[in-house]
Motif scaffolding. Structure first.
Motif, PDB file in Angstrom:
ATOM      1  N   TYR A 124       0.831  -1.198   0.000  1.00 15.72           N
ATOM      2  CA  TYR A 124       0.000   0.000   0.000  1.00 15.72           C
ATOM      3  C   TYR A 124       0.865   1.247   0.000  1.00 15.72           C
ATOM      4  CZ  TYR A 124      -3.632   3.280   1.278  1.00 15.72           C
ATOM      5  OH  TYR A 124      -4.485   4.333   1.272  1.00 15.72           O
ATOM      6  N   GLU A 132      -4.532  -2.167  -7.759  1.00 14.13           N
ATOM      7  CA  GLU A 132      -4.079  -3.266  -6.899  1.00 14.13           C
ATOM      8  C   GLU A 132      -3.885  -4.554  -7.684  1.00 14.13           C
ATOM      9  OE1 GLU A 132      -6.303  -1.201  -6.361  1.00 14.13           O
ATOM     10  OE2 GLU A 132      -5.769  -0.158  -4.513  1.00 14.13           O
ATOM     11  N   GLY A 133      -4.703  -4.705  -8.720  1.00  7.91           N
ATOM     12  CA  GLY A 133      -4.609  -5.912  -9.534  1.00  7.91           C
ATOM     13  C   GLY A 133      -3.305  -6.024 -10.282  1.00  7.91           C
ATOM     14  N   TYR A 157       0.067  -6.061  -6.785  1.00 10.77           N
ATOM     15  CA  TYR A 157       0.446  -7.243  -6.009  1.00 10.77           C
ATOM     16  C   TYR A 157       1.024  -8.381  -6.857  1.00 10.77           C
ATOM     17  CZ  TYR A 157      -1.052  -4.981  -1.850  1.00 10.77           C
ATOM     18  OH  TYR A 157      -1.132  -4.098  -0.809  1.00 10.77           O
ATOM     19  N   PRO A 158       0.403  -8.701  -8.010  1.00 11.29           N
ATOM     20  CA  PRO A 158       1.068  -9.712  -8.849  1.00 11.29           C
ATOM     21  C   PRO A 158       2.489  -9.308  -9.229  1.00 11.29           C
ATOM     22  CG  PRO A 158      -1.162  -9.346  -9.597  1.00 11.29           C
ATOM     23  CD  PRO A 158      -0.911  -8.315  -8.550  1.00 11.29           C
ATOM     24  N   TRP A 163       7.617 -10.347   6.979  1.00  7.80           N
ATOM     25  CA  TRP A 163       6.407  -9.919   7.676  1.00  7.80           C
ATOM     26  C   TRP A 163       6.762  -9.030   8.872  1.00  7.80           C
ATOM     27  CZ3 TRP A 163       1.503 -10.508   6.058  1.00  7.80           C
ATOM     28  CH2 TRP A 163       1.315 -11.357   4.960  1.00  7.80           C
ATOM     29  N   ASN A 212      -0.285   1.134  11.396  1.00  6.54           N
ATOM     30  CA  ASN A 212      -1.517   1.045  12.192  1.00  6.54           C
ATOM     31  C   ASN A 212      -1.619  -0.308  12.900  1.00  6.54           C
ATOM     32  OD1 ASN A 212      -1.855  -0.408   9.908  1.00  6.54           O
ATOM     33  ND2 ASN A 212      -3.880   0.393   9.394  1.00  6.54           N
ATOM     34  N   ARG A 248      -0.993  -3.416  12.189  1.00  4.59           N
ATOM     35  CA  ARG A 248      -1.526  -4.632  11.590  1.00  4.59           C
ATOM     36  C   ARG A 248      -0.378  -5.448  10.989  1.00  4.59           C
ATOM     37  NH1 ARG A 248      -6.970  -3.430  11.385  1.00  4.59           N
ATOM     38  NH2 ARG A 248      -7.429  -5.495  10.647  1.00  4.59           N
ATOM     39  N   ARG A 249      -0.664  -6.719  10.745  1.00  4.10           N
ATOM     40  CA  ARG A 249       0.356  -7.591  10.154  1.00  4.10           C
ATOM     41  C   ARG A 249       0.527  -7.203   8.700  1.00  4.10           C
ATOM     42  NH1 ARG A 249       0.017 -13.065   8.159  1.00  4.10           N
ATOM     43  NH2 ARG A 249       2.052 -14.054   8.371  1.00  4.10           N
ATOM     44  N   ASP A 262      -1.104 -15.934   3.655  1.00  5.85           N
ATOM     45  CA  ASP A 262      -0.243 -14.763   3.482  1.00  5.85           C
ATOM     46  C   ASP A 262      -0.863 -13.779   2.494  1.00  5.85           C
ATOM     47  OD1 ASP A 262       2.990 -16.463   3.767  1.00  5.85           O
ATOM     48  OD2 ASP A 262       1.475 -15.834   5.228  1.00  5.85           O
ATOM     49  N   VAL A 263      -1.318 -14.337   1.412  1.00  9.09           N
ATOM     50  CA  VAL A 263      -1.914 -13.440   0.412  1.00  9.09           C
ATOM     51  C   VAL A 263      -3.134 -12.751   1.007  1.00  9.09           C
ATOM     52  CG1 VAL A 263      -3.110 -13.378  -1.790  1.00  9.09           C
ATOM     53  CG2 VAL A 263      -1.068 -14.753  -1.543  1.00  9.09           C
ATOM     54  N   ASP A 286      -3.758 -12.034   4.081  1.00  7.30           N
ATOM     55  CA  ASP A 286      -3.340 -11.014   5.046  1.00  7.30           C
ATOM     56  C   ASP A 286      -2.826  -9.758   4.342  1.00  7.30           C
ATOM     57  OD1 ASP A 286      -1.983 -13.166   7.690  1.00  7.30           O
ATOM     58  OD2 ASP A 286      -4.029 -12.613   7.086  1.00  7.30           O
ATOM     59  N   GLU A 287      -2.037 -10.004   3.298  1.00  4.54           N
ATOM     60  CA  GLU A 287      -1.459  -8.843   2.623  1.00  4.54           C
ATOM     61  C   GLU A 287      -2.536  -7.957   2.033  1.00  4.54           C
ATOM     62  OE1 GLU A 287       1.258 -10.046  -0.404  1.00  4.54           O
ATOM     63  OE2 GLU A 287       2.327  -8.131  -0.396  1.00  4.54           O
ATOM     64  N   LEU A 318      -4.621  -6.001   4.615  1.00  3.18           N
ATOM     65  CA  LEU A 318      -3.985  -4.777   5.096  1.00  3.18           C
ATOM     66  C   LEU A 318      -4.273  -3.611   4.154  1.00  3.18           C
ATOM     67  CD1 LEU A 318      -1.865  -3.286   6.928  1.00  3.18           C
ATOM     68  CD2 LEU A 318      -0.301  -3.728   5.079  1.00  3.18           C
ATOM     69  N   HIS A 319      -4.121  -3.920   2.855  1.00  2.00           N
ATOM     70  CA  HIS A 319      -4.330  -2.851   1.862  1.00  2.00           C
ATOM     71  C   HIS A 319      -5.722  -2.267   1.994  1.00  2.00           C
ATOM     72  CE1 HIS A 319      -2.834  -1.184  -2.060  1.00  2.00           C
ATOM     73  NE2 HIS A 319      -4.126  -0.841  -2.119  1.00  2.00           N
ATOM     74  N   GLU A 332      -7.623  -2.237   4.609  1.00  2.00           N
ATOM     75  CA  GLU A 332      -7.712  -1.462   5.849  1.00  2.00           C
ATOM     76  C   GLU A 332      -7.110  -0.078   5.687  1.00  2.00           C
ATOM     77  OE1 GLU A 332     -10.090  -3.726   7.484  1.00  2.00           O
ATOM     78  OE2 GLU A 332      -9.360  -1.994   8.638  1.00  2.00           O
ATOM     79  N   MET A 333      -5.951  -0.028   5.008  1.00  2.00           N
ATOM     80  CA  MET A 333      -5.301   1.275   4.811  1.00  2.00           C
ATOM     81  C   MET A 333      -6.195   2.181   3.964  1.00  2.00           C
ATOM     82  SD  MET A 333      -2.250   0.843   6.293  1.00  2.00           S
ATOM     83  CE  MET A 333      -1.057   1.950   5.636  1.00  2.00           C
ATOM     84  N   LEU A 334      -6.806   1.602   2.933  1.00  2.00           N
ATOM     85  CA  LEU A 334      -7.704   2.386   2.083  1.00  2.00           C
ATOM     86  C   LEU A 334      -8.871   2.931   2.913  1.00  2.00           C
ATOM     87  CD1 LEU A 334      -8.131   0.532  -1.342  1.00  2.00           C
ATOM     88  CD2 LEU A 334      -7.443   2.886  -0.948  1.00  2.00           C
ATOM     89  N   GLU A 384      -9.018   3.537   6.076  1.00  2.00           N
ATOM     90  CA  GLU A 384      -8.546   4.610   6.971  1.00  2.00           C
ATOM     91  C   GLU A 384      -8.392   5.908   6.207  1.00  2.00           C
ATOM     92  OE1 GLU A 384      -6.045   1.971  10.173  1.00  2.00           O
ATOM     93  OE2 GLU A 384      -5.131   3.759   9.303  1.00  2.00           O
ATOM     94  N   GLU A 385      -7.847   5.803   4.978  1.00  2.00           N
ATOM     95  CA  GLU A 385      -7.651   7.004   4.187  1.00  2.00           C
ATOM     96  C   GLU A 385      -8.986   7.650   3.863  1.00  2.00           C
ATOM     97  OE1 GLU A 385      -4.438   6.472   1.295  1.00  2.00           O
ATOM     98  OE2 GLU A 385      -5.730   7.694  -0.016  1.00  2.00           O
ATOM     99  N   ARG A 395     -13.176  -0.030  -4.922  1.00  5.36           N
ATOM    100  CA  ARG A 395     -11.948   0.319  -5.603  1.00  5.36           C
ATOM    101  C   ARG A 395     -11.038  -0.898  -5.772  1.00  5.36           C
ATOM    102  NH1 ARG A 395      -7.937   4.204  -6.546  1.00  5.36           N
ATOM    103  NH2 ARG A 395      -6.059   2.936  -6.442  1.00  5.36           N
ATOM    104  N   PHE A 396     -11.083  -1.664  -4.759  1.00  4.90           N
ATOM    105  CA  PHE A 396     -10.230  -2.857  -4.811  1.00  4.90           C
ATOM    106  C   PHE A 396     -10.674  -3.795  -5.917  1.00  4.90           C
ATOM    107  CE2 PHE A 396      -7.398  -5.913  -2.870  1.00  4.90           C
ATOM    108  CZ  PHE A 396      -6.481  -5.084  -2.290  1.00  4.90           C
ATOM    109  N   PHE A 406      -6.589 -11.540  -9.400  1.00  4.79           N
ATOM    110  CA  PHE A 406      -5.158 -11.420  -9.126  1.00  4.79           C
ATOM    111  C   PHE A 406      -4.790 -12.079  -7.818  1.00  4.79           C
ATOM    112  CE2 PHE A 406      -4.537  -8.270  -5.866  1.00  4.79           C
ATOM    113  CZ  PHE A 406      -5.637  -7.447  -5.930  1.00  4.79           C
TER     114      PHE A 406
END
Lengths: 113, 886
Positions: free
Chosen positions: A27, A45-46, A49-50, A65, A70, A72-73, B16-17, B19-20, B23-24, B26-28, B30-31, B49-50, B56
């Motif tokens: 982000y 985003e599409g 991330y890829p 990691w 804020n 978060r993980r 992992d994916v 979680d990643e 996060l994005h 969540e940040m959006l 917050e913004e 938006r996402f 993907f």
């Protein structure tokens, strides 16, 4: 054709350049590029991330990691020496290309046939 | 939620994916909230938006999973690399251990590879003909007195009737038996083994010649031009691989034969032991063509597709019955037997091959147990290391894997060495077994053998590595780490296990020893059998007459045989000399029916039947065969005097019970009745284990046909072979070109008749000896180790006043206990398993007490001897030193 389609080619280079300022999560990378280009380039985003995962596979970045601002993980990406080398090598090529495209599009002379 | 536990197996890519991307979002959100939206609107906007990120997300997942796969692969390789490095370090640190293990395994694996090669080449591989499972041999059977029927060769008129009537066969073909012919070249004469074949044989067998063609239809007619087909072996050995051989002419038995073809080395007909140099057309005499009672040929058939041998046999028996009805004089009681060709060739040796394979298998088990014991000993020594490693996080699986890596590597090296040993020994076996085993020349290492070796190597490595691995992995970590590392319960358990291994080795080697012992006693009994001949004072050699050199039998006798005998008798050192057509204990099968004047017989089974021998005067004397009644053959029995015959004791007992045969006459053998003038002691014809058969000895001068090959027997009081040279020269004086071969003393003939048993005894004996060595070494290792472990205990005992004998007695008792345990298991096992040897034994039963007692005694003695060294070392312990060292 939107501004976003144009950025797919040099996307990797831009991400690498962004990371030269230190490890960031996905982000933050997108946010930084948006701010620097004055909202011109808003990376989907599409695509982001890829691209990041592919670069990790190629060994240009490594991921780890950690905890975001804020609490978060978050997955932070970091530049590797190979990535730095790729950036150094390809940036002049791309800039030259971009300049050439600009020259073609802005020229007022009709080309000799 | 449960996915968290999957993390133990490695990173969870999906999470992992997720979680990643979470996060994005969540940040959006917050913004958006910071820009003034409400919480819900912020989230809705962010998710919109996402967009649909499943696409993907998949891509990220895919990339992530692939990366994980590559990492795991690299990890596995690095683990393998680590294991290999560990193995290498182990080998370098204790080369003795590694080399010993490799050597032990090489013995077991090599033995199996060698025996399997033989079994593969001789038994398993299909015969080298086209569609060999449809090929059969057809025998004529005849009734035997005392019940049952025997199988034998076929006569031409019967064969032709079969061919005309039988429907079960695609083809039938006839052939003669291998015989000697002389080849006359510019340099002299040579002897070749020739097989006379009918023209149908080659097409039926379906093997293409290397060059040229084979004997064509019609070329076996009496008037046709003689042709010959060479074998590749003869072409290389005798004709120097001459490329222009096809088309040239060879002089065989005085006749010119044109070479029309060359058969490849893989082709062998008839399959079986012995050389096959050339194939010539079958030229039967007029008498053989007409006489239904003259059986001298073998018949092969190719079954029609889909016809079973049993069905064909039924049909043929019907045909034979019809023939028997039509020709009762010659065919009464005779019938037909059909045997698949593969069984004909290998049937006789197959059981023994399997026994040898089993013995080799036992040897491999012993080697495995031995290697496992070695590995276990070392593993016990490294218990602490393993315990520490496990405590630090190495999984049990990893530990086991390390053991296996070591054991498989050592097994692999052992297998390679074993392959080399097997290959080297095969050359010897192939030569030694040449005259015994069918297809011995085909013995080689092929892909199937390599595959077999690879398989047993892997099995061996896994088996003997598993045992110590499981033992160590089970040991109590706490106990190992706490104590000095010596007396843990794991150590005791391992010791018991090692004892079990040693007892197993001893028991298995007992089985092999008893098997070898039984065979040895058989061999001794065979060699001690009365042959009826003065074997160490007789020299024999074969003489083959080039055909065509003398016109007829009379000329042959007068111009060659008689003068030759005289000349030989004049050689200094020769006491007697004589001729015989077939030597005892070598060949037989030249036989026929006859009648006795004044007796009649009801059925064909009762009709007298005997082996026919053609002998010269001096034969019985030279061989040392006593004449029990009447007289031997004399020079007076020639062409012009009344026909006479000498019979042997077996014939007298069977057909003249309670009477004196001398003076009586036999009939149905030639134009007039023949007077019996003497009875000779019986000798064995084929094998020492068989009873002597009835024999008729005719003076060779009184038979009207030319005898192409005779054996000269010479009686002497000197060493037989020393006369070989002078006798050869004497013969050459009469005929310089005379081929002389197979010069050997009679004792060698006797020995060769038991050479198959000798080979088996040798092989089994080697296995048994190696097995015993391995077992005793294993036992020694165990006892020595246990003595080393118990030094403290011995020190205390000695300090407390125990005598030295007491301490050493304890050790020796341990060894004896192991040996007795091994005997307790091994003796019953041996009794059960050696039953497979029953068919080979002679003069001993499988439960032979002498053998069992001898083996038990030897084992105990060796075991006690092996315990002696550690025992004496135990007594030399200085109690003060050991007590202080604690």
């Amino acid at each position: 054709m939107s501004a976003t389609d144009l950025i797919n080619a040099p996307l990797h280079l831009m991400i690498l350049k962004t990371l030269t300022w230190g490890p960031m999560h996905g982000y933050a990378i997108a946010r930084w590029i948006r701010q620097v280009t004055g909202d011109v380039l808003q990376i989907e985003e599409g695509s982001l991330y890829p691209a990041l995962h592919r670069m990790e596979q190629r060994g240009w970045v490594v991921a780890d990691w950690g905890v975001s601002e804020n609490n978060r993980r978050a997955k932070f990406y970091q530049l590797t020496p190979e990535g730095r080398q790729h950036l150094r090598g390809e940036t002049p090529n791309w800039l030259r290309f971009a300049k050439a495209v600009g020259t073609v599009l802005e020229t007022n002379e009709q080309p000799a046939l | 939620m449960w996915r968290r536990y999957l993390r133990f197996w490695g990173p969870d890519v999906r999470r992992d994916v997720d979680d990643e991307l979470a996060l994005h979002i969540e940040m959006l959100v917050e913004e958006n909230i910071a820009a003034g939206m409400s919480a819900d609107a912020a989230r809705a906007a962010a998710e919109r938006r996402f967009g649909d990120y499943t696409a993907f997300e998949h891509e990220c997942l895919h990339i992530g999973e692939e990366r994980e796969r590559m990492i795991r692969r690299a990890e596995r390789f690095s683990a393998l690399g680590q294991d290999m490095k560990h193995v290498a370090r182990t080998v370098v640190k204790s080369p003795g251990f590694a080399l010993t293990t490799i050597f032990v395994l090489a013995l077991g694996l090599g033995a199996n590879a060698a025996i399997f090669s033989v079994v593969n080449s001789v038994v398993l591989r299909p015969l080298g003909y086209a569609e060999p499972d449809r090929l059969v041999q057809v025998y004529e059977t005849f009734p035997m007195s005392g019940g049952g029927s025997g199988s034998g060769s076929v006569s031409i008129p019967n064969y032709e009737d079969w061919r005309a009537e039988a429907r079960s066969f695609e083809a039938l073909a006839i052939s003669g038996y291998p015989q000697s012919v002389t080849l006359q070249t510019g340099e002299g004469t040579e002897r070749l083994t020739a097989v006379p074949v009918g023209s149908g044989i080659f097409p039926m067998l379906g093997v293409e010649p290397l060059v040229g063609r084979y004997i064509a239809e019609g070329e076996d007619a009496a008037a046709a031009e003689p042709v010959v087909v060479l074998s590749e072996q003869a072409w290389r050995a005798r004709f120097g691989a001459d490329p222009g051989i096809v088309g040239s002419t060879l002089t065989l038995d005085g006749q010119a034969h044109t070479v029309v073809g060359l058969m490849p080395a893989e082709f062998r007909f008839p399959a079986g032991a012995g050389p096959r140099d050339i194939w010539i057309p079958l030229r039967a005499s007029e008498q053989q063509r007409q006489n239904r009672g003259s059986h001298g040929f073998m018949v092969l058939g190719r079954l029609a597709p889909g016809v079973a041998p049993e069905a064909a046999e039924t049909e043929m028996r019907g045909i034979a019955a019809r023939i028997a009805e039509a020709y009762p004089d010659q065919q009464e009681g005779r019938s037909v037997e059909i045997v698949p060709l593969h069984e004909v060739v290998v049937g006789r040796v197959q059981p023994m091959m399997m026994v040898l394979l089993g013995a080799a298998g036992l040897l491999l088990l012993i080697a495995c147990a031995n290697a496992a014991s070695l590995l276990l000993a070392r593993a016990m020594a490294r218990r602490r290391e393993v315990a520490i490693r496990t405590a630090l996080g190495a999984s049990r699986g990893r530990v086991v894997r390390q053991f296996l890596a070591e054991s498989l590597t050592l097994a692999g090296l052992g297998g390679a060495l074993g392959l080399f040993l097997a290959w080297a020994s095969l050359r010897w076996i192939s030569t030694a077994a040449g005259p015994l085993l069918p297809r011995a020349s085909e013995i080689s290492v092929d892909l199937r053998v390599l595959g077999f070796l690879l398989g047993i190597t892997l099995l061996t490595g896994a088996l003997y590595g598993m045992i110590p691995a499981l033992q160590t992995a089970r040991s109590d970590l706490q106990a190992e780490l706490r104590e000095g590392g010596r007396q843990g319960s794991g150590g005791r358990r391992a010791s018991t296990f090692r004892s079990t291994l040693v007892v197993t080795q001893i028991a298995l080697s007992i089985v092999l020893l008893i098997g070898a012992g039984l065979l040895m006693r058989t061999f001794v009994a065979l060699m001690a059998t009365e042959t009826g001949i003065a074997t160490d004072r007789v020299l024999t050699m074969k003489l083959a007459l080039p055909g065509g050199e003398y016109e007829d039998a009379a000329a042959t006798a007068d111009r060659f045989y008689v003068p030759m005998l005289e000349r030989v008798r004049a050689v200094p050192g020769v006491s007697q000399a004589g001729l015989i057509n077939l030597l005892p204990l070598e060949e037989w099968g030249f036989n026929g029916n006859f009648g006795i004047a004044g007796k009649t017989y009801q059925s064909a089974a009762e009709q007298p039947f005997a082996e026919i021998r053609l002998a010269s005067p001096g034969y019985f004397e030279a061989m040392g065969i006593p004449i029990l009644r009447g007289r031997a053959l004399s020079p007076q029995d020639d062409r012009d005097s009344p026909p006479v015959v000498v019979i042997n004791e077996a014939l007298a007992e069977r057909y003249f019970p309670g009477e004196d045969p001398v003076g009586q006459h036999i009939t149905d053998f030639g134009p007039e009745p023949i007077e019996i003038v003497g009875v000779a002691a019986a000798v064995r014809q084929g094998r020492l284990t068989d009873q002597p058969m009835p024999e008729l000895y005719f003076p060779f001068m009184q038979v009207p046909w030319v005898i192409p090959e005779m054996s000269l027997v010479v009686g002497t009081s000197l060493e037989p072979m020393s006369l070989a040279g002078p006798i050869r020269s004497a013969i050459r004086e009469i005929d310089p070109q005379q081929p002389i071969f197979d010069v050997r003393p009679m004792s060698a003939v006797v020995a060769e008749s038991v050479s198959d048993r000798r080979l088996y005894l040798w092989l089994l004996g080697v296995f048994a000896a190696v097995a015993l060595a391995l077992a005793i070494t294993g036992m020694y290792g165990l006892i020595a180790y246990s003595v080393a472990q118990r030094t403290r205990e011995f020190g205390i005992r000695l300090a407390l006043g125990a005598g030295r004998e007491r301490v050493s007695g304890m050790v020796v008792r341990q060894g004896a206990k192991l040996a007795l345990a091994g005997l307790a298991v091994g003796i019953p096992a041996a009794y059960f398993l050696t039953r497979v040897l029953a068919s080979l034994l002679y003069g001993v039963g499988t439960g032979d007490l002498v053998t069992y007692a001898a083996v038990a005694g030897i084992l105990l003695a060796v075991a006690i001897a092996a315990s002696w060294v550690p025992a004496s070392r135990a007594t030399r312990v200085d109690p003060i030193v050991t007590l202080r060292a604690e």
